[in-house]
Design a protein around this motif. Structure first.
Motif, PDB file in Angstrom:
ATOM      1  N   LYS A 128     -49.190 -13.700  72.144  1.00  0.00           N
ATOM      2  CA  LYS A 128     -49.748 -12.252  71.554  1.00  0.00           C
ATOM      3  C   LYS A 128     -48.266 -11.298  71.718  1.00  0.00           C
ATOM      4  O   LYS A 128     -48.218 -10.347  70.816  1.00  0.00           O
ATOM      5  CB  LYS A 128     -50.764 -11.674  72.204  1.00  0.00           C
ATOM      6  CG  LYS A 128     -51.605 -10.596  71.604  1.00  0.00           C
ATOM      7  CD  LYS A 128     -52.930 -10.096  72.173  1.00  0.00           C
ATOM      8  CE  LYS A 128     -53.572  -9.352  71.316  1.00  0.00           C
ATOM      9  NZ  LYS A 128     -54.942  -9.223  71.716  1.00  0.00           N
ATOM     10  N   SER A 129     -47.798 -11.217  72.976  1.00  0.00           N
ATOM     11  CA  SER A 129     -46.733 -10.077  72.908  1.00  0.00           C
ATOM     12  C   SER A 129     -45.640 -10.365  72.025  1.00  0.00           C
ATOM     13  O   SER A 129     -45.191  -9.279  71.598  1.00  0.00           O
ATOM     14  CB  SER A 129     -46.158 -10.058  74.521  1.00  0.00           C
ATOM     15  OG  SER A 129     -45.834 -11.176  74.869  1.00  0.00           O
ATOM     16  N   ALA A 133     -54.685 -10.864  62.607  1.00  0.00           N
ATOM     17  CA  ALA A 133     -54.319 -12.271  63.229  1.00  0.00           C
ATOM     18  C   ALA A 133     -53.812 -12.126  64.689  1.00  0.00           C
ATOM     19  O   ALA A 133     -54.134 -12.712  65.314  1.00  0.00           O
ATOM     20  CB  ALA A 133     -53.237 -13.068  62.460  1.00  0.00           C
ATOM     21  N   ILE A 134     -53.011 -10.938  64.806  1.00  0.00           N
ATOM     22  CA  ILE A 134     -52.525 -10.691  66.262  1.00  0.00           C
ATOM     23  C   ILE A 134     -53.679 -10.365  67.109  1.00  0.00           C
ATOM     24  O   ILE A 134     -53.609 -10.704  68.238  1.00  0.00           O
ATOM     25  CB  ILE A 134     -51.327  -9.601  66.286  1.00  0.00           C
ATOM     26  CG1 ILE A 134     -50.127 -10.292  65.255  1.00  0.00           C
ATOM     27  CG2 ILE A 134     -50.965  -9.114  67.560  1.00  0.00           C
ATOM     28  CD1 ILE A 134     -48.982  -9.314  64.956  1.00  0.00           C
ATOM     29  N   LYS A 135     -54.536  -9.511  66.473  1.00  0.00           N
ATOM     30  CA  LYS A 135     -55.679  -9.126  67.243  1.00  0.00           C
ATOM     31  C   LYS A 135     -56.427 -10.127  67.679  1.00  0.00           C
ATOM     32  O   LYS A 135     -57.207 -10.115  68.883  1.00  0.00           O
ATOM     33  CB  LYS A 135     -56.502  -7.802  66.449  1.00  0.00           C
ATOM     34  CG  LYS A 135     -55.835  -6.536  66.586  1.00  0.00           C
ATOM     35  CD  LYS A 135     -56.576  -5.569  65.785  1.00  0.00           C
ATOM     36  CE  LYS A 135     -55.848  -4.266  65.793  1.00  0.00           C
ATOM     37  NZ  LYS A 135     -56.702  -3.349  65.039  1.00  0.00           N
ATOM     38  N   ALA A 136     -56.655 -11.113  66.738  1.00  0.00           N
ATOM     39  CA  ALA A 136     -57.598 -12.154  67.081  1.00  0.00           C
ATOM     40  C   ALA A 136     -57.066 -13.193  68.238  1.00  0.00           C
ATOM     41  O   ALA A 136     -57.531 -14.093  68.467  1.00  0.00           O
ATOM     42  CB  ALA A 136     -57.943 -13.023  65.810  1.00  0.00           C
ATOM     43  N   LEU A 137     -55.918 -13.106  68.554  1.00  0.00           N
ATOM     44  CA  LEU A 137     -55.211 -14.021  69.461  1.00  0.00           C
ATOM     45  C   LEU A 137     -55.782 -13.427  71.003  1.00  0.00           C
ATOM     46  O   LEU A 137     -56.355 -12.655  71.476  1.00  0.00           O
ATOM     47  CB  LEU A 137     -53.678 -13.779  69.763  1.00  0.00           C
ATOM     48  CG  LEU A 137     -52.797 -14.317  68.536  1.00  0.00           C
ATOM     49  CD1 LEU A 137     -51.488 -13.951  68.736  1.00  0.00           C
ATOM     50  CD2 LEU A 137     -53.119 -15.792  68.461  1.00  0.00           C
ATOM     51  N   ARG A 186     -51.575  -5.213  52.302  1.00  0.00           N
ATOM     52  CA  ARG A 186     -52.332  -6.335  52.498  1.00  0.00           C
ATOM     53  C   ARG A 186     -51.805  -7.343  53.596  1.00  0.00           C
ATOM     54  O   ARG A 186     -52.416  -8.034  54.525  1.00  0.00           O
ATOM     55  CB  ARG A 186     -52.564  -7.070  51.291  1.00  0.00           C
ATOM     56  CG  ARG A 186     -53.368  -8.349  51.424  1.00  0.00           C
ATOM     57  CD  ARG A 186     -53.748  -9.067  49.989  1.00  0.00           C
ATOM     58  NE  ARG A 186     -52.397  -9.593  49.538  1.00  0.00           N
ATOM     59  CZ  ARG A 186     -52.005  -9.410  48.321  1.00  0.00           C
ATOM     60  NH1 ARG A 186     -52.417  -8.299  47.486  1.00  0.00           N
ATOM     61  NH2 ARG A 186     -50.621  -9.970  47.966  1.00  0.00           N
ATOM     62  N   LYS A 187     -50.397  -7.620  53.382  1.00  0.00           N
ATOM     63  CA  LYS A 187     -49.721  -8.462  54.350  1.00  0.00           C
ATOM     64  C   LYS A 187     -49.778  -7.999  55.764  1.00  0.00           C
ATOM     65  O   LYS A 187     -50.115  -8.833  56.627  1.00  0.00           O
ATOM     66  CB  LYS A 187     -48.211  -8.649  53.769  1.00  0.00           C
ATOM     67  CG  LYS A 187     -47.599 -10.028  54.117  1.00  0.00           C
ATOM     68  CD  LYS A 187     -46.288 -10.262  53.539  1.00  0.00           C
ATOM     69  CE  LYS A 187     -46.311 -10.704  52.171  1.00  0.00           C
ATOM     70  NZ  LYS A 187     -46.702 -12.229  52.342  1.00  0.00           N
ATOM     71  N   LEU A 188     -49.493  -6.841  55.895  1.00  0.00           N
ATOM     72  CA  LEU A 188     -49.738  -5.988  57.125  1.00  0.00           C
ATOM     73  C   LEU A 188     -50.994  -6.093  57.859  1.00  0.00           C
ATOM     74  O   LEU A 188     -51.079  -6.371  58.911  1.00  0.00           O
ATOM     75  CB  LEU A 188     -48.997  -4.666  56.964  1.00  0.00           C
ATOM     76  CG  LEU A 188     -47.525  -4.486  56.689  1.00  0.00           C
ATOM     77  CD1 LEU A 188     -47.149  -3.096  56.385  1.00  0.00           C
ATOM     78  CD2 LEU A 188     -46.570  -5.041  58.103  1.00  0.00           C
ATOM     79  N   SER A 189     -51.961  -5.874  56.866  1.00  0.00           N
ATOM     80  CA  SER A 189     -53.191  -5.950  57.534  1.00  0.00           C
ATOM     81  C   SER A 189     -53.712  -7.148  58.036  1.00  0.00           C
ATOM     82  O   SER A 189     -54.174  -7.394  58.968  1.00  0.00           O
ATOM     83  CB  SER A 189     -54.189  -5.476  56.226  1.00  0.00           C
ATOM     84  OG  SER A 189     -55.534  -5.679  56.609  1.00  0.00           O
ATOM     85  N   ARG A 190     -53.151  -8.116  57.240  1.00  0.00           N
ATOM     86  CA  ARG A 190     -53.525  -9.713  57.567  1.00  0.00           C
ATOM     87  C   ARG A 190     -52.921 -10.165  58.908  1.00  0.00           C
ATOM     88  O   ARG A 190     -53.569 -10.604  59.766  1.00  0.00           O
ATOM     89  CB  ARG A 190     -53.390 -10.847  56.353  1.00  0.00           C
ATOM     90  CG  ARG A 190     -54.337 -10.378  55.377  1.00  0.00           C
ATOM     91  CD  ARG A 190     -53.960 -11.381  54.100  1.00  0.00           C
ATOM     92  NE  ARG A 190     -54.994 -11.273  53.307  1.00  0.00           N
ATOM     93  CZ  ARG A 190     -55.184 -11.732  51.846  1.00  0.00           C
ATOM     94  NH1 ARG A 190     -53.959 -12.487  51.476  1.00  0.00           N
ATOM     95  NH2 ARG A 190     -56.155 -11.541  51.086  1.00  0.00           N
ATOM     96  N   LEU A 191     -51.620  -9.727  58.987  1.00  0.00           N
ATOM     97  CA  LEU A 191     -50.935 -10.238  60.140  1.00  0.00           C
ATOM     98  C   LEU A 191     -51.222  -9.359  61.383  1.00  0.00           C
ATOM     99  O   LEU A 191     -51.564  -9.882  62.505  1.00  0.00           O
ATOM    100  CB  LEU A 191     -49.227  -9.883  60.131  1.00  0.00           C
ATOM    101  CG  LEU A 191     -48.728 -10.720  58.985  1.00  0.00           C
ATOM    102  CD1 LEU A 191     -47.131  -9.889  58.721  1.00  0.00           C
ATOM    103  CD2 LEU A 191     -48.248 -12.190  59.618  1.00  0.00           C
ATOM    104  N   SER A 192     -51.836  -8.092  61.377  1.00  0.00           N
ATOM    105  CA  SER A 192     -52.172  -7.319  62.431  1.00  0.00           C
ATOM    106  C   SER A 192     -53.514  -7.918  62.810  1.00  0.00           C
ATOM    107  O   SER A 192     -53.886  -8.009  64.119  1.00  0.00           O
ATOM    108  CB  SER A 192     -52.523  -5.931  61.936  1.00  0.00           C
ATOM    109  OG  SER A 192     -53.038  -5.189  62.972  1.00  0.00           O
TER     110      SER A 192
END
Length: 86
Positions: free
Chosen positions: A44-45, A82-86, A74-80
């Motif tokens: 995550k880090s 996914a990171i939060k879900a870790l 959209r890309k930034l939102s999805r990446l963000s």
């Protein structure tokens, strides 16, 4: 084949811009792949750090006109997410 001086100039300019834009898009893809790789590894880090460096690159792509604003959002939102879900 261009018949006018101005058309020949436009061809030269287009070739140069195409080269620059290809390099820019390639660089953006590399940054995104770093983020996706960190997400897949579950770190995550590292993912957050990679995301922080990828974000300005993506926005620069928008300001330079090589990517659409909504695509980057959209890309930034999805990446963000996914990171939060870790």
């Amino acid at each position: 084949m261009a018949n006018h001086k101005s058309a020949e100039k436009r061809i030269r300019q287009t070739e140069r811009r195409t080269e620059v834009n290809r390099a820019r898009v390639s660089r953006i893809r590399s940054f995104v792949k770093k983020v996706e790789g960190a997400i897949e590894s579950g770190d995550k880090s590292a993912a957050a750090e990679a995301f922080k460096s990828a974000q300005p690159e993506l926005m620069r792509g928008v300001s330079k006109g090589v990517l659409h604003k909504n695509t980057v959002s959209r890309k930034l939102s999805r990446l963000s997410a996914a990171i939060k879900a870790l």
